[in-house]
Design an enzyme around this catalytic site. Structure first.
Site, PDB file in Angstrom:
ATOM      1  N   THR A  92      11.639 -50.693 -25.808  1.00 19.79           N
ATOM      2  CA  THR A  92      11.613 -50.202 -24.423  1.00 19.79           C
ATOM      3  C   THR A  92      10.217 -50.390 -23.845  1.00 19.79           C
ATOM      4  OG1 THR A  92      12.139 -48.321 -22.989  1.00 19.79           O
ATOM      5  CG2 THR A  92      11.126 -47.787 -25.113  1.00 19.79           C
ATOM      6  N   ASP A  98      19.051 -51.218 -21.774  1.00 20.84           N
ATOM      7  CA  ASP A  98      19.760 -51.364 -20.493  1.00 20.84           C
ATOM      8  C   ASP A  98      21.252 -51.692 -20.642  1.00 20.84           C
ATOM      9  OD1 ASP A  98      19.120 -53.811 -21.593  1.00 20.84           O
ATOM     10  OD2 ASP A  98      18.717 -54.784 -19.674  1.00 20.84           O
ATOM     11  N   GLU A 106      18.648 -64.316 -31.890  1.00 22.23           N
ATOM     12  CA  GLU A 106      19.758 -63.789 -32.691  1.00 22.23           C
ATOM     13  C   GLU A 106      20.080 -64.756 -33.826  1.00 22.23           C
ATOM     14  OE1 GLU A 106      19.669 -64.179 -29.441  1.00 22.23           O
ATOM     15  OE2 GLU A 106      20.229 -62.305 -28.427  1.00 22.23           O
TER      16      GLU A 106
END
Ligand code: UGA
Ligand code: MN
Length: 318
Positions: A83, A182, A268
């Protein structure tokens, strides 16, 4: 006179009996469900232990029957959330905490992209009402550019904390999941990922320029990817689309997110390549046919009318 009274009682009596019977049936009603939903925290701030009223008749259990074995402990879900400070940060964290608070046996690893823990996040964590570890690490300035992957250092800090915490003891059952601040998460998603044996995958909504992306599954195995963006990715999946067992994280101590050569959208794949193969993936969410998480992105807020200098008589945290 007497016989008239007798007559009336005689007629009324069956009706009175019927009414009494009906009332009795009514008040019994269906029994409330006794089966717990063990995946959800039972009360605000709940930390997992589901306490239930004793089952009816439980006290009467005969002395000869052995007590049932204690329930298997729920694997802990570790959610790593990078964050950073911006006008919507507290709103995002509030939304996310409101979800995570409802998940039993969840440990939140909140990693601030900052040189020090901020007061805003520290205060937030103290009142979040769920087990939480608050870390921080700044993204080097040179990597804070559009077109470069985000939150690499923060996710690695979360991984390092997990490995450090479990370095001496035998790993308790656990599952790791990267929960950006988010996105939007359904509670069902946590139920699905909880049973991850090695690495599990599922669809993600509103991502890759499509309504959803998903792993294609045949006979219970992942055989490809439904995606509209860079279909050549070895694992064409968003960060929100997979979970990894704690055991796999611990037995691959070198698996981290890399800055070198990594492009956005490839993080990823670069990470998953280090710990698993496509053939090994465990499809969740009904063979990857249900969207349980959405890659929502918050609109940049309009602060056009925000005064240059503080004008209000009070200072308010937003
Ligand atoms: C997509 C993926 O969903 C992210 O998981 C991936 O990190 C990102 O792309 C990427 O390009 O690296 P996107 O919505 O574009 O996501 O990214 P953000 O939501 O802006 O950032 C992902 C996470 O990193 C968020 O939790 C955000 O708070 C955090 N972040 C972002 C930082 O900690 N520092 C930053 O400077 C920017
Ligand atoms: Mn995002």
């Amino acid at each position: 006179m007497k016989s008239a009274l007798f007559h009336r009682v005689f007629i009324l009596l069956p009706w009175i009996l019927i009414v009494i019977l009906m009332l009795d049936v009514d008040t019994r009603g269906p029994a409330p469900p006794l089966t717990p939903r063990p995946d959800f925290a039972p009360h605000p701030g709940g930390r997992g232990g589901v306490r239930l009223p004793p089952r009816r008749g439980a006290q009467k259990r005969s002395a000869s029957r052995p007590p049932p074995p204690p329930p298997e402990p729920l694997p802990t879900i570790y959610a790593i959330t990078p964050t950073y400070s911006r006008p919507v940060q507290k709103a995002e964290l509030t939304r996310l905490a409101n979800t995570l608070r409802q998940v039993a046996q969840l440990h939140w690893i909140l990693v601030e992209d900052a040189a020090a823990r901020s007061e805003l996040v520290s205060r937030f964590v103290a009142r979040a009402g769920l087990p939480c570890t608050h870390l921080h690490v700044p993204t080097p300035r040179r990597y804070k550019r559009p077109g470069l992957p985000r939150a690499t250092e923060q996710r690695n800090a979360g991984l390092a904390w997990l490995r450090q915490r479990h370095q001496h003891q035998r790993a308790q059952p656990g599952v790791l999941f990267f929960a950006d601040d988010d996105n939007t998460y359904s509670l069902e998603l946590f139920q699905e990922m909880r049973t991850t044996r090695k690495v599990s995958v599922w669809p993600v909504g509103l991502v890759g320029g499509r309504r959803y992306e998903r792993p294609l599954v045949e006979n219970g195995r992942v055989v490809g990817w439904y995606t509209g963006w860079r279909a050549d990715r070895p694992f064409a999946i968003d960060m929100a689309g997979f979970a990894v067992s704690l055991q796999v994280i611990l037995s691959n101590p070198k698996a981290v997110f890399k800055r070198r050569g990594s492009q956005p959208g490839m993080q990823e794949s670069d990470f998953l390549k280090q710990i698993t193969t496509v053939e090994e993936l465990e499809p969740k969410a009904n063979n990857c046919t249900k969207v349980l998480v959405w890659h929502t992105r918050t609109e940049k807020v309009n602060l056009a009318n925000e005064p240059k200098y503080h004008l209000d008589t009070v200072k308010i945290e937003v």
